[in-house]
Design a protein around this motif. Structure first.
Motif, short mmCIF file in Angstrom:
data_model
loop_
_atom_site.label_atom_id
_atom_site.label_comp_id
_atom_site.label_asym_id
_atom_site.label_seq_id
_atom_site.Cartn_x
_atom_site.Cartn_y
_atom_site.Cartn_z
N GLU A 7 10.87 -4.94 5.32
CA GLU A 7 11.13 -5.35 6.84
C GLU A 7 10.15 -4.18 7.52
OE1 GLU A 7 15.27 -4.11 7.11
OE2 GLU A 7 15.90 -5.96 5.87
N GLU A 8 9.57 -3.06 6.96
CA GLU A 8 8.77 -2.20 7.80
C GLU A 8 7.51 -2.94 7.87
OE1 GLU A 8 8.95 1.27 5.66
OE2 GLU A 8 10.88 1.97 6.72
N PHE A 9 6.80 -3.81 6.63
CA PHE A 9 5.89 -4.31 6.39
C PHE A 9 5.64 -5.58 7.57
CE2 PHE A 9 2.91 -7.89 4.56
CZ PHE A 9 1.81 -6.98 4.83
N GLU A 10 6.81 -6.21 7.72
CA GLU A 10 6.83 -7.19 8.69
C GLU A 10 6.79 -6.86 10.09
OE1 GLU A 10 10.00 -10.76 9.65
OE2 GLU A 10 9.90 -10.00 7.74
N ASP A 15 3.98 -6.08 15.13
CA ASP A 15 3.18 -5.32 16.21
C ASP A 15 1.55 -5.56 16.36
OD1 ASP A 15 5.66 -4.06 16.60
OD2 ASP A 15 5.17 -2.42 15.45
N ARG A 16 0.93 -5.73 15.27
CA ARG A 16 -0.43 -5.78 15.31
C ARG A 16 -0.81 -7.30 15.65
NH1 ARG A 16 -4.76 -3.92 10.83
NH2 ARG A 16 -6.39 -4.32 12.05
N PHE A 17 -0.25 -8.20 15.29
CA PHE A 17 -0.62 -9.40 15.48
C PHE A 17 0.26 -10.79 16.33
CE2 PHE A 17 -2.19 -8.40 11.30
CZ PHE A 17 -3.76 -8.09 11.58
N GLY A 18 1.50 -10.18 16.57
CA GLY A 18 2.55 -10.98 17.40
C GLY A 18 3.31 -11.74 16.34
N GLU A 19 3.80 -12.82 16.69
CA GLU A 19 4.93 -13.56 16.13
C GLU A 19 4.13 -13.94 14.58
OE1 GLU A 19 8.45 -14.78 14.81
OE2 GLU A 19 8.17 -13.71 16.67
#
Length: 119
Positions: A7-10, A15-19
């Motif tokens: 979940e943290e990775f997702e 945050d970095r790339f959007g959806e």
């Protein structure tokens, strides 16, 4: 290693790339499928042609076939006889589960097997 890390990775990806595209989400679901498979003593899982194949360890690991993990798998097969088929091809035992079209469905199945009581 665990659901929280996934979940943290997702969240970092979002945050970095959007959806996150659906295909990327499917790829990330492979990690928990493999983790659950390891706890159940499953050697290999294959998704192919709307079917999931679960391959067991070889005959040299006879103790596995008396384990609670294998008992959970058998119980799941008994609870879903219309979908599951136990197979043996060239001394390799496996289960074929029909109507599995996504990694999410395979993850749900693996979670259900892990939560099932052993017989």
């Amino acid at each position: 290693e665990n659901e929280q890390q996934i979940e943290e990775f997702e969240a970092r990806l979002r945050d970095r790339f959007g959806e996150i595209p659906d295909m990327a989400k499917e790829l990330m679901r492979i990690v928990p499928v493999r983790r659950i498979a390891r706890t159940l003593g499953i050697e290999k899982i294959v998704l192919k042609g709307q079917q999931m194949y679960i391959y067991f360890v070889g005959e040299e690991n006879k103790a596995y076939y008396q384990s609670k993990a294998f008992g959970r798998l058998l119980n799941y097969v008994q609870q879903h006889p219309a979908r599951c088929i136990l197979r043996q091809v060239n001394d390799r035992r496996s289960i074929r589960i029909d109507k599995v079209t996504t990694v999410l469905q395979s993850l749900d199945i693996m979670r259900a097997i892990a939560a099932t009581d052993a017989i």
